[in-house]
Design an enzyme around this catalytic site. Structure first.
Site, PDB file in Angstrom:
ATOM      1  N   ASP A 481     -66.011 -43.365  19.373  1.00 54.60           N
ATOM      2  CA  ASP A 481     -66.786 -43.240  18.136  1.00 54.60           C
ATOM      3  C   ASP A 481     -68.042 -42.443  18.446  1.00 54.60           C
ATOM      4  O   ASP A 481     -68.942 -42.927  19.125  1.00 54.60           O
ATOM      5  CB  ASP A 481     -67.136 -44.631  17.587  1.00 54.60           C
ATOM      6  N   ASP A 680     -17.093 -49.970  -1.989  1.00 56.14           N
ATOM      7  CA  ASP A 680     -17.420 -48.953  -2.981  1.00 56.14           C
ATOM      8  C   ASP A 680     -18.850 -48.485  -2.746  1.00 56.14           C
ATOM      9  O   ASP A 680     -19.777 -49.296  -2.601  1.00 56.14           O
ATOM     10  CB  ASP A 680     -17.274 -49.516  -4.399  1.00 56.14           C
ATOM     11  N   ASP A 755     -15.181 -41.472  -2.310  1.00 54.92           N
ATOM     12  CA  ASP A 755     -16.149 -42.519  -1.959  1.00 54.92           C
ATOM     13  C   ASP A 755     -15.537 -43.907  -1.966  1.00 54.92           C
ATOM     14  O   ASP A 755     -16.255 -44.906  -1.983  1.00 54.92           O
ATOM     15  CB  ASP A 755     -17.336 -42.473  -2.918  1.00 54.92           C
ATOM     16  N   ASP A 756     -14.198 -44.007  -1.991  1.00 53.40           N
ATOM     17  CA  ASP A 756     -13.502 -45.296  -1.948  1.00 53.40           C
ATOM     18  C   ASP A 756     -12.979 -45.526  -0.537  1.00 53.40           C
ATOM     19  O   ASP A 756     -12.338 -44.647   0.054  1.00 53.40           O
ATOM     20  CB  ASP A 756     -12.347 -45.323  -2.954  1.00 53.40           C
ATOM     21  N   ASP A1040      32.085  -2.218 -15.736  1.00 50.23           N
ATOM     22  CA  ASP A1040      30.796  -1.568 -15.506  1.00 50.23           C
ATOM     23  C   ASP A1040      30.007  -1.602 -16.806  1.00 50.23           C
ATOM     24  O   ASP A1040      30.555  -1.945 -17.879  1.00 50.23           O
ATOM     25  CB  ASP A1040      30.982  -0.123 -15.029  1.00 50.23           C
ATOM     26  N   GLU A1074      26.785  -5.111 -17.968  1.00 53.07           N
ATOM     27  CA  GLU A1074      27.756  -5.383 -16.897  1.00 53.07           C
ATOM     28  C   GLU A1074      28.404  -6.744 -17.080  1.00 53.07           C
ATOM     29  O   GLU A1074      29.619  -6.914 -16.876  1.00 53.07           O
ATOM     30  CB  GLU A1074      27.053  -5.305 -15.545  1.00 53.07           C
ATOM     31  N   ASP A1096      30.927  -2.547  -9.075  1.00 52.83           N
ATOM     32  CA  ASP A1096      29.900  -1.757  -8.400  1.00 52.83           C
ATOM     33  C   ASP A1096      28.498  -2.288  -8.661  1.00 52.83           C
ATOM     34  O   ASP A1096      27.509  -1.630  -8.322  1.00 52.83           O
ATOM     35  CB  ASP A1096      29.978  -0.280  -8.814  1.00 52.83           C
ATOM     36  N   ASP A1287       7.017  44.770  -0.681  1.00 50.40           N
ATOM     37  CA  ASP A1287       6.211  45.986  -0.560  1.00 50.40           C
ATOM     38  C   ASP A1287       4.957  45.672   0.253  1.00 50.40           C
ATOM     39  O   ASP A1287       4.748  44.540   0.701  1.00 50.40           O
ATOM     40  CB  ASP A1287       5.885  46.547  -1.941  1.00 50.40           C
TER      41      ASP A1287
END
Length: 1462
Positions: A481, A680, A755-756, A1040, A1074, A1096, A1287
């Site tokens: 002090d 929980d 969170d469960d 076809d 077809e 085809d 030419d």
């Protein structure tokens, strides 16, 4: 003597040190008036003389140039004398200013100057400025500005305001030196001055020019344009100087302020719209522009100069730098700032070089990444030490080292006796380091006070050892002090016989008489930071043992200063660590979504919720960017919930991949874990800290009521709800917390989802230990637990919407199914969603679910009403009965897993179960794939893979046995005959399969809790049988289709049936055609049990093969036609064969397939010969080939008006030319002109000399690039030639054309232009081509040139027939090559001609031969010149010879002359 010096290179030479700028400019201007101009040597001597003159007292303002010239020595080098002479003459011409009035006379002597009285004000004399003058008869010295000139001028006037004397003198000197034009002066103005000054100067100059043009200027011609235009001519020297004087005079009218007003500093932001920026400029000009000043030119100038770089580029590109404001706004109206928020450019890092780094000498990294400091380039210039830089030289650093304080303690060994003690500050002075530096500046090391470190958490308390010499030394904690005059020690430290005296002490509690005593015995105090003890001759003793204070008397001897460290507030760190990745690491621009207004009730609720969040520490006040709206929502119980709309932030966020695949399957909980407990967490998301850099993305504003004031801004300190990555981040943090608990209790199980938390243990004691450890870990990490929601066995355990019993599971809420036929679409959709949630425990097949799913389809309005048919209502009844039996067993670890797969027409149902259990573990449903065909083998393999994936993920096991509803025979046939990719999968798992076959209902009825037998699925049975070989006794079917027609042919040694039919109008699909052709062919072959099908179409081929092995019909647009195939193919034996179309092979399969294709071709209407000629103007032979007789073809030619006008003879004259021996052997090229509609086209023509085939392209030029382009097009059309003959035009003899020919291995030769012998073929082709073009344009004047040229080439190459060979040019061009000439060949019976010949290119006059011609053509004949080679000889080098008469043969009576020309 007579030497001419060069002009100075620098526009304004530097003045000597100490000379004012305006004085130096006068000297320079006088020097530039010299003829010839001054040299650098003259300026050097001028500076040398002025340096001497500056030291004389004659240097006053204004300068007396006559007196200055008297100081110049005779014979001084350079032309300084001439410069001073010019200045003396100029100074004499400038009128002097009136002298100030003389001071009033006084009879008394002037008093002594009083230092307190300031001298009278004397107006400063303005510097003299010389006008710009050009010497008479001086030559023009105009030179355009260069950038270095402009930079030098700007540097000289950088400190002067526009219009000031220094500014004007510099500009005058530059104008005199460079003699600029009007354009040069405008460039100088824009470079030196701001846009505002340039605009004002432009207005003043316009007014001065108007006045000058009105009064007339010498040399100005009003008819030659305005003065500004004429002044740009460097030859107009006098007129240009008049313009320069006007340009300089315009600066005199500028305002005196050198600073632009505030509106001139308005700049466009990087993302500010251009129209908003112009609007701000307009408002600022209206408010700040002086009255009478035109606003439009200033606004246009600032709208370009103050715009951002992107808008300036747009204005420059469109030429609107000084255009009307409307054009500038339209040019930038579509500009938007570039979106840089979504772009993340990642550039791969280049590998480091193999060379060593020049810093550390090691390889493997770049020098820019080296951690070693860069070596200095050489020795230090101060100390010549090569090991450090100059900035690190010890000579530049202070010589007094500063002591570094230690953190833990400071030990100072100071002498006890200090010669100059320093008095400490009174009043408990605690000093911090900044205060210490201010109190003790520049003290030597011996006078610096020691710093005593204190602990701010425990007040200024220090441990000290006290020795009172009456007892043993003791260690106590004393209070330091500096406000206490004396040290106070407790009485316990002193012995009972210590002499004490009464004293009074004045303190904070007042004056005391009996609390403290005074001792006169010496006391030794040892402090931890001092080795020498402190000796006190007296001190106070506390009789109540309350105080131990070391006062100022002890600290005075320490000569120390108390140092209380700054109270740094420790950072608030939540127990959970902040996430490293948030999804916003690329830091896009935060969203700015305005807060919408709220009614008073909602606003009051929002303020209450924000106040609670602020007290909880979830949010904090915020003043940065970004905003997302907030609002409260009332819950069902009447409370309010805080909602933060983070959709804008979520759109900027990258999704973080979750490590959790979804909620766990609770049936995987073994029955041995009978003791359960749920935990929980409350406000789980609010426990994860949010890093500071992401706060702008989660900021919001709470508005004031009625907008009475600005809203209050807040930002989240933790991850809020509504952020899409919050669940994933929390899940990862919670898993990190629970991981040590899982390792400590391996016999127990912890289930975590969001969170469960569910704890499962084999015994109650283990559950209690597990629960306590988990709770303690969660609470230590700051996660609050909701005690009232904790559940524990014995009792009902509800977790994730399910009820967990000792041996089974049920769902907490099972939907109730009302039985009715009318449903609203949202009602049915919600019901099916609830059924899907509980489907893992509902004993039902896929069929009732699929029936109701079909009811939801084909609806577009959410408000629709759905009416169910009877079968769908029956599905509701089945589902309600199945939901009443909804239950699942829990896993028994001692039993193996079993699987069952049911393949149906509506999808696949899979069940996982264990033997001797009442309920299965799980039901899985899968729809059919979205394909037209679903082979059951593919569905079975997919179901097996899904089953294995689910069981491994949920139970960690594989099914030991898999039951399915496919018979053994069908399964084996699929494995043996199918090439589907699912076959290896089925083979891999075949050891686990158990075929139920026809006994399907026994096992499934146990699952479904019903006694009704299940019918086997007919789709699993093969529809027809595939034969591996062709069936000889069966007919052959060819089918076809095209986009418009379908056809088939049924053949059995002859065509039994054939048909082609068009498709219905709405459908234009080749696959549909077809399929339709095959259906008609199968209908005609219904009576045959065996059939050979040739297709085809790969689509139909693979479809039929899959149908033969068993398949389910999926979704397809051809589903109605595909459903007919099983009926037509039922119980047939079919051989399938895929045919490759258009092969032109001579086999019957290709022939019949081509015949089927021919049925699809729509017949083309044949043009009549007259119509063909009117379109192409082809020749007579071409018309006869198209069906016309010779007479009809001749009449068509005679009746054609275009042919009579452009080619009356209907044929081109024959020519003579050396031809190639085969196609693409020799080409001739030429460029001919064709003028049409005032446009001259250049037709680049190339002709093959063997076949006469022509390629022509129309160009606009005759350059080498155009010639190369035409040759490349001809090569693409006709093929590559070996020789080309042209030419000697510039395009053909250019180096580019020759290089291109060399690169293509083409030999190029030239001929004489317009020579019938050498260039006749290409010239004749030009005539044919241009004749046809004239005919086309005669019939159709508006025909495009490219179309006419294409028709002409088609006519010449493909239609017109050559008379000598009766082939078209195209046919001859693609004819087979000539057979090689044998050494000995037999004489043919054909009449042959014999010739004498001369070889081309030889000057020999002797005829060779005779030889028999191998081939004759127009202009030449092919003559064997040797036993192994033949050569084309032109007619001019041939003479006909009589054929030698064979031995014994009669003479030819026609051959009379043995020597005559052909």
């Amino acid at each position: 003597m007579g030497q001419i010096f060069s002009r100075s290179a620098s526009p304004i030479p530097r003045p000597p040190r100490g000379l004012a700028a305006h004085h130096w400019l006068n000297f320079l201007q006088a020097a530039y008036r010299l003829e010839p101009g001054p040299s650098s040597y003259d300026f050097h001597q001028l500076k040398k003389f002025l340096k001497i003159a500056l030291e004389t007292p004659v240097w006053i303002c204004p300068i007396n140039y006559s007196l200055l010239a008297s100081l110049l020595p005779k014979g001084y080098p350079g032309r300084v004398n001439e410069i001073l002479h010019i200045l003396i003459q100029t100074q004499a011409q400038i009128p002097s200013r009136p002298a100030p009035p003389p001071p009033s006379s006084s009879t008394h002597d002037p008093p002594d100057s009083d230092p307190q009285i300031p001298p009278p004000y004397v107006e400063p004399t303005a510097p003299q400025v010389l006008p710009v003058m050009h010497p008479h008869g001086a030559p023009p010295n105009h030179r355009p500005w260069q950038m270095k000139d402009l930079q030098a001028i700007k540097q000289e006037v950088s400190q002067a305001a526009p219009g000031s004397p220094q500014f004007m003198q510099t500009i005058r000197l530059a104008v005199q030196q460079f003699d600029p034009t009007a354009k040069d002066l405008q460039d100088l103005l824009q470079y030196l001055c701001s846009s505002l000054v340039a605009s004002l100067h432009h207005q003043q100059l316009d007014s001065l020019i108007s006045e000058a043009e009105t009064r007339g200027i010498t040399g100005y011609n009003p008819l030659a344009g305005p003065l500004r235009v004429q002044a740009n001519n460097p030859q107009q020297q006098g007129l240009r100087r008049e313009y320069q004087q006007l340009w300089l005079a315009a600066f005199a009218a500028l305002p005196g302020s050198a600073k632009d007003p505030s509106w001139a500093s308005i700049l466009q932001g990087l993302e500010e719209p251009y129209h908003a920026f112009v609007e701000r400029l307009n408002i600022a000009l209206d408010n700040g522009l002086p009255e009478g000043t035109p606003k439009d030119p200033i606004l246009r100038s600032l709208a370009y100069s103050n715009a951002n770089k992107e808008c300036q580029k747009l204005l420059q590109a469109r030429g609107h730098t000084n255009s009307p404001l409307g054009d500038m706004l339209r040019a930038c109206q579509a500009w938007t700032p570039k979106d840089k928020t979504k772009v993340l450019v990642v550039q791969p890092k280049k590998p480091p070089p193999n060379q060593p780094c020049f810093r550390c000498g090691k390889a493997g990294h770049w020098s820019r990444d080296c951690t070693q400091p860069r070596p200095p380039p050489g020795p230090c210039p101060l100390c010549q030490d090569p090991t450090h830089w100059k900035r690190d030289c010890p000579r530049l650093k202070p010589t007094i080292p500063e002591p570094e304080p230690e953190e833990d303690a400071l030990l100072l060994d100071l002498p006890a006796d200090i010669p100059h003690p320093k008095n400490l500050h009174r009043g408990g002075g605690l000093t911090s380091p900044p205060t210490l530096q201010q109190v003790l500046p520049n003290q030597d090391p011996t006078s610096i006070l020691p710093v005593i470190p204190l602990d701010p958490a425990r007040r200024p308390v220090i441990k000290a050892q006290i020795d009172t010499q009456t007892s043993h030394p003791k260690t106590i904690e004393a209070l330091l002090d500096t406000g206490a005059d004396m040290t106070v020690l407790p009485i316990a430290l002193f012995s009972s016989n210590t002499p004490l005296k009464n004293t009074s002490v004045l303190g904070a509690g007042g004056q005391t008489q009996d609390h403290f005593k005074l001792t006169s015995l010496p006391v030794l105090i040892r402090l931890p930071f001092r080795t020498t003890p402190i000796v006190l001759t007296s001190c106070l003793v506390d009789t109540k043992n309350n105080w131990a204070i070391i006062g100022r008397d002890a600290l005075q001897q320490c000569q120390g200063v108390l140092y209380l460290p700054e109270a740094k507030r420790p950072p608030v760190i939540l127990p959970i660590q902040a996430p490293a990745v948030l999804g916003l690491e690329h830091l896009p621009r935060p969203p700015e979504i305005s807060q919408f207004p709220l009614n008073p009730e909602r606003l009051q609720a929002l303020q209450h919720l924000v106040r609670k969040a602020l007290e909880a520490g979830h949010i904090e006040p915020y003043t940065g960017p970004g905003n997302n709206p907030v609002f409260p929502v009332k819950k069902a119980n009447g409370t309010w919930r805080f909602i933060h709309d983070l959709r804008a932030t979520n759109s900027l966020t990258i999704d973080l991949s979750s490590s959790s695949p979804g909620p766990p399957d609770l049936s995987s909980l073994p029955t041995t874990l009978a003791h359960l407990q749920t935990i929980d967490l409350k406000d789980a998301f609010f426990q994860i800290p949010l890093p500071k850099q992401f706060q702008p993305y989660f900021a919001f504003t709470v508005p004031q009521q009625c907008n009475y004031g600005p809203g209050t801004r807040y930002a989240w300190r933790v991850l809020p709800q509504g952020f899409k990555n919050s669940p994933t981040l929390f899940e990862m943090q919670l898993a990190h917390i629970l991981q040590p608990i899982r390792q400590a209790f391996p016999q127990c199980t912890i289930l975590q989802y969001m969170d469960d938390i569910l704890l499962a243990s084999p015994s109650h004691a283990d559950l209690q230990l597990l629960s306590e450890a988990t709770m303690a870990s969660l609470i230590s990490h700051g996660l609050p637990v909701s005690e009232n929601k904790t559940q524990q066995t014995p009792g009902t355990i509800k977790f994730l919407g399910q009820i967990i019993s000792p041996n089974h599971l049920t769902y907490d809420a099972v939907p109730k199914v009302p039985i009715r036929s009318r449903w609203a679409l949202p009602e049915l959709q919600a019901l099916l969603g609830e059924i899907q949630w509980v489907s893992k425990g509902t004993p039902t097949l896929r069929q009732p679910l699929h029936s109701l799913y079909c009811a939801l389809q084909r609806h577009t309005d959410p408000r629709d009403q759905i009416y169910l048919n009877p079968s769908q209502v029956q599905s509701l009844v089945q589902l309600r009965q199945a939901l009443s039996q909804n239950c699942r067993s829990r896993l028994v670890q001692t039993l193996p897993l079993l699987g069952a797969i049911m393949l149906t027409l509506t999808g696949t149902t899979t069940v996982v179960f264990q033997s001797k259990q009442q309920w299965p573990l799980v039901w899985l449903h899968a729809p059919l794939p979205h394909t037209s065909q679903c082979p059951w083998g593919q569905l079975l393999a997919s179901a097996v893979l899904l089953l294995d994936k689910y069981t491994l993920q949920s139970y960690g096991l594989l099914c030991q046995t898999i039951h399915h509803n496919i018979s053994t025979q069908t399964f084996n046939q699929f494995i043996q005959t199918s090439d589907h990719p699912s076959v290896p999968i089925l083979l891999h798992h075949s050891h686990r399969f158990k075929n139920l076959g026809a006994q399907t209902g026994e096992l499934w009825n146990t699952f479904l809790k019903t006694t009704a037998p299940l019918a086997p699925v007919k789709a699993l049975m093969p529809v027809f049988t595939l034969s591996p070989v062709i069936i000889n006794t069966a007919p052959c079917l060819f089918s076809d289709g095209s986009t418009s027609q379908a056809a088939y042919i049924l053949w059995d040694k002859h065509i039994l049936s054939q048909r082609s039919f068009p498709l219905p109008p709405p459908h234009k699909s080749a696959q549909r055609a077809e399929l339709l052709g095959l259906l008609h062919g199968l209908s005609s072959a219904r009576s045959w049990r065996c059939l050979n099908i040739f297709l085809d179409s790969k689509y139909l081929y693979h479809y039929l093969r899959t149908l033969a092995l068993g398949t389910f019909q999926g979704r397809s647009s051809q589903a109605p036609f595909q459903a007919l195939l099983p009926r037509l193919l039922s119980r047939k034996v079919v051989y399938l064969h895929h045919v490759r179309s258009h092969t032109n092979l001579p086999d019957p399969i290709s022939r019949l397939n081509a015949l089927t294709d021919a049925l699809l071709i729509t017949p083309v209407l044949q043009l009549s010969p007259a119509d063909l000629h009117s379109f192409t103007h082809c020749g007579q032979t071409a018309l006869t080939l198209q069906g016309a007789t010779t007479t009809e073809a001749s009449n068509i030619l005679r009746s054609c008006h275009a042919c009579r006008k452009n080619n009356p003879q209907h044929q081109m004259p024959q020519g003579h030319i050396r031809r190639g021996l085969l196609p693409n052997h020799i080409w001739q090229g030429d460029i001919t002109h064709f003028k049409y509609k005032n446009t001259l086209y250049r037709l680049h023509v190339w002709v093959d000399t063997f076949s006469g085939a022509i390629s022509a392209t129309q160009k606009r030029k005759e350059t080498s690039s155009e010639a190369i382009s035409s040759l490349l097009q001809a090569i693409a059309y006709l093929g590559k030639p070996s020789y080309i003959n042209t030419d000697n035009g510039p395009a053909y003899i250019s180096q580019d054309f020759l290089n291109m020919c060399t690169s293509l291995a083409i030999r190029h030769t030239t001929h004489v232009p317009y020579n019938p012998t050498s260039s006749g073929l290409v010239e004749r082709s030009n005539g044919i081509l241009k004749t046809l073009l004239y005919k086309y344009f005669t019939d159709k004047p508006d025909l495009p040139m490219d179309n006419a040229l294409s028709i002409a080439l088609w006519t010449i190459n493909h239609l017109n027939v050559l008379t000598n060979c009766h082939k078209t040019r195209w046919q001859l061009h693609h004819s087979p090559r000539l057979q090689p000439i044998p050494e000995t060949h037999s004489l043919s019976n054909k009449q042959t001609h014999w010739y004498y010949f001369k070889l081309p290119g030889l000057n020999s006059r002797q005829w060779k031969g005779p030889q028999e011609a191998l081939q004759e053509a127009a202009g030449a004949a092919l003559i064997p010149v040797s036993a192994s080679s033949a050569q084309w000889i032109p007619w001019r080098l041939l003479k006909r010879a009589a054929c030698p008469r064979p031995v014994g043969g009669p003479a030819d009576p026609k051959e009379k002359d043995h020597q005559h020309h052909g």
